[in-house]
Design an enzyme around this catalytic site. Structure first.
Site, PDB file in Angstrom:
ATOM      1  N   GLU A 183       7.790   2.145  -3.156  1.00  0.00           N
ATOM      2  CA  GLU A 183       7.467   0.452  -3.231  1.00  0.00           C
ATOM      3  C   GLU A 183       7.258  -0.119  -4.674  1.00  0.00           C
ATOM      4  OE1 GLU A 183       4.994  -1.229  -0.106  1.00  0.00           O
ATOM      5  OE2 GLU A 183       5.960   0.280   1.332  1.00  0.00           O
ATOM      6  N   GLU A 193       1.305   4.775   3.679  1.00  0.00           N
ATOM      7  CA  GLU A 193       0.060   4.234   3.092  1.00  0.00           C
ATOM      8  C   GLU A 193      -1.153   4.388   3.715  1.00  0.00           C
ATOM      9  OE1 GLU A 193       0.705  -0.146   2.186  1.00  0.00           O
ATOM     10  OE2 GLU A 193       1.915   0.507   0.481  1.00  0.00           O
TER      11      GLU A 193
END
Length: 841
Positions: free
Chosen positions: A255, A186
């Site tokens: 995710e 991320e």
């Protein structure tokens, strides 16, 4: 040798060979194209789920992985936790809950694949985002940017993990289960803060990963500029509109949040399964090929592993498998049916790009063709309010708002995301409000205590001018740092004490007496403490115990975010304010009880402990010790700490985590029946308003033993240990509520079969090892209420004996929902079947 004997021998050889191959593993070539991951030349549609090995114990890994496989998963995804694998530079730890090799092999033994998210930054609501704190103290280092000191350490750890996996033959090309690896995590959310150096760092991280020659594809999640051949992937609540940065890369979702994490002081977030299923179906409808639930099993932040600030010990995440390893219904069952339905479409999904048809406002179809007259389709209504009926291929279909229907033959709807027909569970282990719980109070006579010293307690304290930042001072060896100074006044007077802190909490003592407690929250850990105090003539001692509740784990430059107090002022009406911040302060790292090792079993019989009655209650900075007998059974235990304030707990020397029962969530904002329609956000669906975020704390069964077990608590604020109890789950209550108009089970569909001509079925299943021992309610007609509160309606056929005959003594049973099977108490009326059953051993 006869022909029958020859055939038998050949079959035996095949079976032995297949068993040998399964055990040893066949090497597989993993590549990708714009449609999907390609494993040994075959494109695959893959369902994945995150399970973090340290958030439970190795003894239950096989059970959790088995339940994941039965839920329709193909892949298990896990992070790698650098700070616990290399607690001291160059000294590695891969044992117990951190036995990574054992975990990967356990997944392989179950016949599942692995996505290894090495990072080594992981976020994960894990302390310091997974970075070891020693990394911070390398002079000149800067994390996650083009800093050679950091890059050298990161590359060394990446290589360590890759080499370990290679040594154990765990990559797919070696016959192992690992088909994917991830570098960084991320970074695209924060790279703006690192400027051009951030872009160079991304390129370096990609090149470094590729150079390690894993022979499997690498991914970077949330990284739109991930360079070839790294696959950029999506994280979020919805990823149907995500497009990879190259047409040669598959559309992957690393995710998909099954719920959200829990923080002290906040209500409990949950995500309705109808919305979660809608998000998954939309993703595959629009070309997705790999989807991962974060989390599929969340588990527990044992000890001081929780990140911060103020992340709770429970990492349940409202996942399909709950914190204690029990299946959460209907989430697990509804998603299992969804996975089965998508699997029926796999050959179509990997064969072509979808043909899009607009069916109306917020209504559309995506059709996948294998041949010109052989297709699978998804019909979607993404309106958040209005239901609709659409015409597709000459047939009429009803689409509830915010739903997707799956048609594996472009004709029969075998699954709709809004129609939940799987069983439901009554109650939740984490709330402990069901009859399926055994509660055991600890005997009051077993309690002992030790009163913690306020302020400086040893010769290893030190003095410095000014206020020191806490993390740089403690190096995270303890949650606690004492700040001590003297205040001299000529005469007795009233004053205002004003303390400002970066976080996360602090106890304030004047002349060794508690004057107050200040604290922040997860969203903003900083706080200001203000209190009227009475100063005596002469010297007054000010002691502030500053507390950390997990090091920051997320954000740009999170590694240099500070903690501890930064301003102390004394004010009165006559003299204004006096700034004590730059004066002389004495510092003491940690608590005396920590230094003595009061949490350890070796001190269980030490004379340091005081025993007697009554037990001192509602006192700050006090250690408690007791012994307890573990309840019978094999299942996990939960320690009920609702009567305590804030602190840490240990069982037989194992840290079960931080607790903070005194911190109540806001009294408003919760909803019992959250509307799943419309975009989900973490604060949309909340429960337990006005209550502590967590009162039950997981004790793995393997941490207790026959006979007496040691419980140690360090209480910071004040509580009553005499009310502490231990829960165990003695059974489960399962329910079903289906109508004649509900769809049949998805897995009853067969090609060329008129699916909707079949009847729906109630299917009840107990956890493995339990059987249905009683039927508490059964009615066919118009029953009312919900699971746990069912009651007969105006129309009622008593089907109790029929259900009992089918289900009692069974681990699972099924009952067809039809008048032919159950009778017809009210002809012409749509009827429903409601059942509540109890499972136990």
């Amino acid at each position: 040798m006869g022909s029958k004997d020859s055939i038998a021998l050949v079959l035996l050889v095949i079976l032995v060979f297949e068993g040998y191959c399964f055990e040893r593993g066949l090497s597989a070539n993993v590549t990708y194209d714009g449609r999907a991951l390609v494993i040994d030349g075959k494109r695959r549609i893959l369902q994945s789920g995150s399970i973090h090995y340290p958030r439970t114990t190795p003894e239950v890994w096989p059970e959790i992985i088995r339940k994941s496989k039965e839920g329709g998963l193909d892949v298990i995804e896990t992070y790698i936790f650098w700070n616990y694998h290399e607690p001291v530079r160059g000294e590695y730890y891969f044992e117990g809950r951190f036995d990574l090799v054992r975990f990967v092999k356990t997944v392989q033994e179950a016949g599942l694949l692995v996505h290894l998210r090495i990072g080594p930054y992981v976020c994960a609501e894990w302390n310091y985002g997974g970075f070891p704190v020693w990394l911070h103290f390398i002079p000149g280092i800067q994390f996650r940017t083009t800093n050679d000191l950091f890059k050298n350490e990161m590359k060394r750890f990446l290589a360590k993990i890759v080499d370990l996996m290679k040594e154990e033959n765990l990559f797919a090309s070696q016959g192992g289960p690992i088909i994917l690896a991830q570098v960084e995590n991320e970074y695209g959310n924060v790279d703006w803060a690192y400027g051009f150096d951030g872009k160079l760092y991304v390129r370096w991280a990609a090149e470094t990963a590729i150079s390690l020659n894993t022979s499997v594809p690498w991914v970077m999640c949330v990284q739109n500029d991930a360079p070839d051949p790294i696959i950029n992937t999506c994280n979020g609540f919805y990823c149907d509109r995500f497009t990879p940065n190259s047409p040669s890369k598959p559309k992957m979702w690393t995710e998909n949040y099954s719920g959200w994490f829990l923080a002290f002081g906040n209500a409990i977030p949950f995500r309705p399964v109808e919305d979660l299923a809608f998000a998954v179906a939309r993703f595959f409808e629009t070309g997705g090929t790999f989807q991962n639930y974060y989390m599929y099993f969340g588990g527990t932040n044992f000890g001081r592993t929780a990140g911060g600030p103020l992340i709770a010990t429970s990492y349940d995440y409202d996942a399909p498998i709950d914190e204690y390893g029990f299946i959460r219904q209907p989430k697990w069952g509804h998603l299992r049916d969804l996975h089965w339905a998508i699997k029926q479409c796999e050959e179509y999904l990997v064969s072509s790009d979808p043909i899009h048809q607009q069916l109306g406002a917020n209504l559309e179809a995506h059709i996948y063709y294998k041949t010109s007259n052989d297709c699978a389709a998804f019909l979607a209504n993404y309106d958040s309010i209005s239901n609709a009926t659409v015409t597709f291929n000459g047939n009429s279909y009803f689409l509830p708002a915010w739903s997707v229907s799956i048609l594996p033959d472009c004709k029969n709807v075998i699954f709709n995301t809004a129609k939940v027909v799987s069983q439901r569970s009554l109650g939740d282990f984490s709330l402990a409000r069901t009859t399926s719980m055994g509660e055991f109070l600890l005997a009051p006579s077993t309690w002992s205590w030790y009163k913690e010293v306020v302020g400086v307690w040893s010769k290893n304290s030190f003095m410095k001018p000014g206020l020191l930042e806490q993390i740089n001072t403690t190096k995270d060896t303890s949650d606690y740092l004492w700040y001590t100074t003297s205040i001299n006044v000529d005469e007795k007077k009233e004053a205002l004490l004003l303390i400002e802190s970066l976080g996360h909490a602090a106890l304030v003592f004047l002349n060794k007496k508690l004057v107050g407690f200040g604290y922040g929250n997860h969203e903003d850990a900083s706080f200001t403490f203000s209190e009227e105090i009475s100063l005596t003539q002469g010297n007054n001692t000010l002691d502030v115990l500053s507390m950390i509740i997990g090091l920051q784990n997320y954000g740009p430059w999170f590694d240099i975010e500070g903690a501890g107090i930064f301003s102390v002022m004394i004010g009165d009406l006559r003299n204004g304010r006096e700034d004590l911040s730059s004066g002389e302060w004495t510092y003491q790292v940690g608590l005396e009880g920590e230094y003595l090792g009061l949490d350890k079993t070796s001190l269980a019989n030490s004379s340091l402990w005081t025993k007697g009655t009554p037990i001192p209650v509602n006192q700050s900075l006090i250690w408690y010790k007791a012994t307890f007998l573990a309840p019978e059974g094999k299942g996990p235990l939960a320690l009920n700490l609702a009567s305590m304030g804030k602190g840490q707990a240990w069982v037989n020397g194992q840290g079960i985590g931080r607790y903070w029962s005194a911190y109540l969530s806001p009294s408003t904002g919760c909803t019992e029946n959250c509307d799943y329609r419309g975009n989900y956000l973490p604060d949309k669906c909340l429960k337990n308003c006005g209550q502590p975020a967590q009162t039950l704390y997981h004790i793995p069964r393997t941490w207790v033993h026959p006979g007496e077990n040691l419980l140690v608590l360090h209480e910071e604020l004040g509580g009553d240990p005499s009310k502490i109890s231990v829960f165990t789950r003695t059974g489960q209550d399962v329910c079903a509520f289906l109508s004649e108009a509900d769809p049949p089970p998805a897995d009853s569909w067969k090609p060329n079969l008129e699916f909707m001509s079949q009847s729906p079925e109630v299917r009840l299943t107990c956890e493995q090892g339990w059987r249905i021992t009683s039927i508490n309610f059964a009615s066919f007609g118009t029953p009312e209420g919900h699971c746990g509160t069912f009651r007969p309606g105006i129309c009622h056929a008593n089907v109790l004996s029929l259900v009992q005959q089918a289900c009692i003594g069974q681990e699972g049973c099924s009952i067809t929902v039809s008048s032919e099977n159950l009778g017809d108490p009210c002809p012409g009326l749509l009827k429903r079947l409601a059942i509540e059953a109890h499972c136990s051993d």
